[in-house]
Design a protein around this motif. Sequence first.
Motif, PDB file in Angstrom:
ATOM      1  N   PHE A 171      -0.048  -4.391  -9.036  1.00  0.00           N
ATOM      2  CA  PHE A 171       0.153  -2.942  -9.060  1.00  0.00           C
ATOM      3  C   PHE A 171       0.079  -2.405 -10.488  1.00  0.00           C
ATOM      4  N   ARG A 210      -2.603   0.246 -12.101  1.00  0.00           N
ATOM      5  CA  ARG A 210      -2.177   1.565 -12.570  1.00  0.00           C
ATOM      6  C   ARG A 210      -2.231   1.710 -14.092  1.00  0.00           C
ATOM      7  N   THR A 239       4.036  -3.013  -1.531  1.00  0.00           N
ATOM      8  CA  THR A 239       3.105  -2.062  -2.148  1.00  0.00           C
ATOM      9  C   THR A 239       3.558  -0.623  -1.924  1.00  0.00           C
ATOM     10  N   GLU A 262       4.335   2.242  -4.746  1.00  0.00           N
ATOM     11  CA  GLU A 262       3.556   3.485  -4.760  1.00  0.00           C
ATOM     12  C   GLU A 262       4.470   4.702  -4.642  1.00  0.00           C
ATOM     13  N   TYR A 274       6.065   5.249  -7.950  1.00  0.00           N
ATOM     14  CA  TYR A 274       5.065   5.806  -8.872  1.00  0.00           C
ATOM     15  C   TYR A 274       4.892   7.307  -8.640  1.00  0.00           C
TER      16      TYR A 274
END
Length: 913
Positions: free
Chosen positions: A187, A191, A483, A487, A490
């Motif tokens: 991840f 990112r 995940t 996310e 984020y």
Amino acid sequence: MSSMQIPEALNLDYIDEQYARYRKDPRSVGREWRLFFHGFDIGREQPASAAGPAAAGDLAARVAELIHRYRDLGHLLACMDPLSACPTEHPLLALEAFGLSDDHLEQEVETPQLTFTERATLKEVLRILKETYCRSVGVEYMHLQDPDERRWLQERMEPSRNRPDLDPDQRKRILEMLVRAALFEQFFNKRYVAVTRFSLEGGDGVIPMLDALLRRLARQGAREVILGMAHRGRLNVQTNILGRPVAELLAEFENCYDSSQVVGAGDVKYHKGYLGEIDLGQEGRVEALLVNNPSHLEAVSPVVEGVARARQEMAGEAGRGRVVPLLLHGDAAFAGQGVLAETLNMSQLKGYGTGGTLHVVINNQIGYTTLPDDARSTRYSTDVAKMLMVPIFHVHGENPEALVHVIGLAADYRAAFGKDVVVDVVCFRRFGHNEGDEPYFTQPGMYDRIRQRPSLHKLYAEALIEEGVITAKETARMEKAVTDAMEQAYAEVHGTTCPFPETPFYKEWEPFSGRYSSDPVDTAVDPERLRQLARTVNTLPDDFTPHDKIGQLLRRRLEAVEKGEGIDWANAEALAFATLLAEGTPIRLSGQDSARGTFSQRHAVVVDRKNERRHVPLQHLDGPAAPFRVYDSPLSEASVLGFEYGYALAQPRGLTLWEAQFGDFINNAQAVVDLFIASGEAKWERLCGLGLLLPHGWEGLGPEHSSARLERFLQLCAGANMLVCDVTTPAQYFHLLRRQAKAAYRKPLVLMTPKSLLRHPKAVSSLTDIAEGPFQTVLDDPAQPTKARKVLLCSGKIYYQLLQRREALETDNVAIVRLEQYYPFPTEQLKTILSGYTRAKEVTWVQEAPENMGGWWFVRPLIQALIDHPLTYVGRKPASSPATGFPNIYKAEQERIIDEAVGALKGKGEAGK
């Protein structure tokens, strides 16, 4: 007699010597040698035919030696490296090396060496040994001198063949942790492309291993883990082991903080520590502290040990079981950095032991771009740890079940024997040294092999699916959950302004502040209380016979206190310690020869000259008192100072002191000063009240034993980060020690301590001065020569030489003002004192140090700002070395300083002609 070792066994002269001893007295050699020579004698007397079976006794002896050697050297055939083919043979482990062949495989033999089977065929014995020592786990433990420890390990490895018996839930838990570890890195790699984070990829198995370790420790009764580690995998460990919220970590990558909220200078994300409360479900809760670490990888190792020792002592008698130190290392650093060897050496010392440390080496098989052949002279990066007589496990980094098994065994060994254990996780580094590095420049072949390796969570998931432990759908749901959580975090953080995160730490720090105040701290003590304590600490038990000189010394100390005058340095220190202990402040003092004192001045520990019984007067105060601990340290500076920094980091309520044998010994610990002591508060918001006692002063002892490098400390001073002092009276020392313990703030104290002043007839104080206080950052001239035309400013022992010359000249034209605290600089106090010398036309800074050293360049602009005329300098000329090694030159230089500062003696010039 020690066990037979292979290097010895390959030495024919040594074998002959052992055989001669065996023939004379079989009990004079070790058990393994007796078995070997017994079989040798049988072989000489009854040689077996080439085709026929070996004689029973002969075969038993050979098999016994085979068992021993597999235990000792089986790791040479272990399959530990994910990037290399597994070894299949080694000449020292071949049947021929024992006079055996395939013809013997089906022969049965007694096996008293194996506790779980009395008889077995050679084929079965080989299978047991290879499965135990030559699969995913290689073990080095036959160097342990204690047979009980070797037997303990054998009983836990050989029956299980070093394979864990895990139920489906445990295996699913391993997979879950592998998924978390892998997807975390993927991840962030997606990112934040090429942003340095020091990925754990290639060493993912460390995460389920640490998860299993915490659960094992919790079941053993541990409640705290003190963790130190370098950069690689640090962020992964914070999130997936310590429970740090992903959003908090994302904020660091986004750098979305409101600049008005930023505290201190800060540090890069992969250096920072974290204190986490970990909920382990049925196993309970464990508090884990990841200690802040700079780029100097192993520098944190002794710090972790110091933190652990302090927390253990604060936890009481069961502390060593409740608080466990855990160190994660890199392979290159473990072998290459000397502070690690120093730290290992301290592990069994009474002043520094922590009941065993668990060491995990994340063995990437490379250090930056340097391969092992260029990085060490040993087979394994962990070979330095053999000096401790502790087991070392080498484990295939892509066998997570083996990792879980071994770390549990390591935790059990620590609990059983209170010693260190080393687990070498042989893995790889999927990318370069960091995410922006290109490893193909230097290791193209190695990285071709790495590119072909699937992620470990994929490999393990496939294995579990194939065995029916989990389904592909379950694995997919597991990955999706991880995940999605990242996310979501984020989305919450990206593009926003983030609050500056708090840095949680131990609750014991709540009453203390990092805000230095120049306001006086009440350090006064009732004179009668001082007399009472002096009687206690200077009186020995009736049945105790000290050295005559020590007995006289204690009597003189007590007499000085009773009379109220003539109290010297060591006497004042003992009184300061006694008052603090009686008030409930624990004291820890360590350093080279600190119990007696380098200059035979302290004698905190008194030895009975008849039976060498030791008595510590400060541990026998009347009434309730806090503990007094004094330790002579090993001859190491970096590790011991790092340890004491860690101890003071965890124990704010005590007085923790490290004493150098001579002040220049701090040179060998400069990294600890720079990386932790001077900058820890600014970088990490971590306070520390550690005190450094550094004997300092020019006395003709040559370049090294003169200077504690005061200038280096002053160069590091900023933002009221530490206290730097050079006091001139025992009373000042008394009040400074008490201020360090009683102030509401916590700052490191760097104190230039005396050598010759310890016995200087004028460097004494009255009981009144000691009783009243407080500590004075500047001392005015006690003679009050208000008509003086010249003011000398100085610090330290040079004051007494200036005073002696002024008295000899019988002049009142010179005032001598002492700067007792360099930093924080006492601007107002000095300004007030200088304003009293209205007739002075000259202000001069006097020091013993060369002009480019000492305090001159630090104080010059600060003093100049307080006066109207130029500040002048008297001292040694600039030099590359702190002092001369020639006594006559030293004396001439010292005399010149006094002449220039105060004035030459009349007739001195003629006498020298």
